[in-house]
Design a protein around this motif. Structure first.
Motif, PDB file in Angstrom:
ATOM      1  N   TRP A  33     -11.762  -1.364  -1.721  1.00  0.00           N
ATOM      2  CA  TRP A  33     -10.520  -0.623  -1.908  1.00  0.00           C
ATOM      3  C   TRP A  33      -9.838  -0.425  -0.564  1.00  0.00           C
ATOM      4  O   TRP A  33     -10.492  -0.118   0.424  1.00  0.00           O
ATOM      5  CB  TRP A  33     -10.788   0.730  -2.548  1.00  0.00           C
ATOM      6  CG  TRP A  33     -11.301   0.623  -3.941  1.00  0.00           C
ATOM      7  CD1 TRP A  33     -12.594   0.690  -4.352  1.00  0.00           C
ATOM      8  CD2 TRP A  33     -10.517   0.408  -5.110  1.00  0.00           C
ATOM      9  NE1 TRP A  33     -12.674   0.523  -5.711  1.00  0.00           N
ATOM     10  CE2 TRP A  33     -11.405   0.345  -6.211  1.00  0.00           C
ATOM     11  CE3 TRP A  33      -9.155   0.242  -5.348  1.00  0.00           C
ATOM     12  CZ2 TRP A  33     -10.969   0.149  -7.516  1.00  0.00           C
ATOM     13  CZ3 TRP A  33      -8.724   0.042  -6.650  1.00  0.00           C
ATOM     14  CH2 TRP A  33      -9.620   0.002  -7.717  1.00  0.00           C
ATOM     15  N   ILE A  34      -8.545  -0.575  -0.556  1.00  0.00           N
ATOM     16  CA  ILE A  34      -7.759  -0.426   0.668  1.00  0.00           C
ATOM     17  C   ILE A  34      -6.724   0.668   0.421  1.00  0.00           C
ATOM     18  O   ILE A  34      -6.069   0.683  -0.628  1.00  0.00           O
ATOM     19  CB  ILE A  34      -7.042  -1.738   1.023  1.00  0.00           C
ATOM     20  CG1 ILE A  34      -8.038  -2.896   1.023  1.00  0.00           C
ATOM     21  CG2 ILE A  34      -6.317  -1.629   2.351  1.00  0.00           C
ATOM     22  CD1 ILE A  34      -7.395  -4.238   0.798  1.00  0.00           C
ATOM     23  N   ALA A  35      -6.589   1.560   1.391  1.00  0.00           N
ATOM     24  CA  ALA A  35      -5.605   2.647   1.265  1.00  0.00           C
ATOM     25  C   ALA A  35      -4.900   2.842   2.591  1.00  0.00           C
ATOM     26  O   ALA A  35      -5.468   2.631   3.668  1.00  0.00           O
ATOM     27  CB  ALA A  35      -6.296   3.940   0.843  1.00  0.00           C
ATOM     28  N   LEU A  36      -3.667   3.257   2.508  1.00  0.00           N
ATOM     29  CA  LEU A  36      -2.869   3.584   3.680  1.00  0.00           C
ATOM     30  C   LEU A  36      -3.275   4.966   4.168  1.00  0.00           C
ATOM     31  O   LEU A  36      -3.454   5.882   3.368  1.00  0.00           O
ATOM     32  CB  LEU A  36      -1.396   3.586   3.247  1.00  0.00           C
ATOM     33  CG  LEU A  36      -0.301   3.398   4.265  1.00  0.00           C
ATOM     34  CD1 LEU A  36      -0.496   2.133   5.069  1.00  0.00           C
ATOM     35  CD2 LEU A  36       1.039   3.347   3.550  1.00  0.00           C
ATOM     36  N   LEU A  68       0.815  -1.217   0.000  1.00  0.00           N
ATOM     37  CA  LEU A  68       0.000   0.000   0.000  1.00  0.00           C
ATOM     38  C   LEU A  68       0.852   1.272   0.000  1.00  0.00           C
ATOM     39  O   LEU A  68       0.405   2.303  -0.496  1.00  0.00           O
ATOM     40  CB  LEU A  68      -0.948  -0.001   1.197  1.00  0.00           C
ATOM     41  CG  LEU A  68      -2.023  -1.090   1.172  1.00  0.00           C
ATOM     42  CD1 LEU A  68      -2.803  -1.082   2.483  1.00  0.00           C
ATOM     43  CD2 LEU A  68      -2.949  -0.911  -0.019  1.00  0.00           C
ATOM     44  N   ALA A  69       2.067   1.187   0.528  1.00  0.00           N
ATOM     45  CA  ALA A  69       2.941   2.361   0.556  1.00  0.00           C
ATOM     46  C   ALA A  69       3.360   2.786  -0.854  1.00  0.00           C
ATOM     47  O   ALA A  69       3.718   3.937  -1.080  1.00  0.00           O
ATOM     48  CB  ALA A  69       4.183   2.082   1.409  1.00  0.00           C
ATOM     49  N   ALA A  70       3.252   1.858  -1.794  1.00  0.00           N
ATOM     50  CA  ALA A  70       3.691   2.131  -3.164  1.00  0.00           C
ATOM     51  C   ALA A  70       2.568   2.613  -4.076  1.00  0.00           C
ATOM     52  O   ALA A  70       2.821   2.975  -5.227  1.00  0.00           O
ATOM     53  CB  ALA A  70       4.320   0.869  -3.761  1.00  0.00           C
ATOM     54  N   VAL A  71       1.326   2.613  -3.580  1.00  0.00           N
ATOM     55  CA  VAL A  71       0.182   2.981  -4.412  1.00  0.00           C
ATOM     56  C   VAL A  71      -0.753   3.917  -3.649  1.00  0.00           C
ATOM     57  O   VAL A  71      -0.675   4.031  -2.427  1.00  0.00           O
ATOM     58  CB  VAL A  71      -0.602   1.729  -4.879  1.00  0.00           C
ATOM     59  CG1 VAL A  71       0.270   0.817  -5.738  1.00  0.00           C
ATOM     60  CG2 VAL A  71      -1.159   0.952  -3.703  1.00  0.00           C
TER      61      VAL A  71
END
Length: 102
Positions: free
Chosen positions: A73-76, A24-27
């Motif tokens: 959807w998953i987000a940091l 997630l850190a990359a997107v």
């Protein structure tokens, strides 16, 4: 002085959660199925890890509807990004202080 391992975040340190956060850190955000396949977890295992990460405030989980299909959807979060960055820095600090093998 205290060893840096004492500051490692137990939520982040679990290998599966660490892998999810690294992805997630990359997107900006990632779809549940993509995360599941990339990190190689079952639906239920990923759901359990996401629950822990969400409770800690490290990720957000949002569902969208398109016709009859629901996409998760998953987000940091900013807090999650900071926790992951801090954790990686501590791991690097620990690795950097290890004696070199000959």
């Amino acid at each position: 002085m205290s060893h840096p391992r004492h500051d490692l975040d137990p939520i982040v340190h679990t290998p599966a959660r660490f892998s999810v956060l690294a992805l997630l850190a990359a997107v900006e955000r990632a779809e549940f199925r993509f995360v599941r396949e990339t990190v190689e977890l079952s639906d239920s295992a990923l759901s359990q890890h996401l629950t822990s990460l969400e409770r800690a405030g490290y990720v957000t989980v949002r569902k969208t509807q398109s016709g009859r299909r629901t996409t998760t959807w998953i987000a940091l979060t900013d807090e999650g990004r900071a926790a992951f960055t801090r954790h990686v820095a501590l791991l690097n600090q620990i690795a950097g202080t290890a004696p070199r093998l000959r």
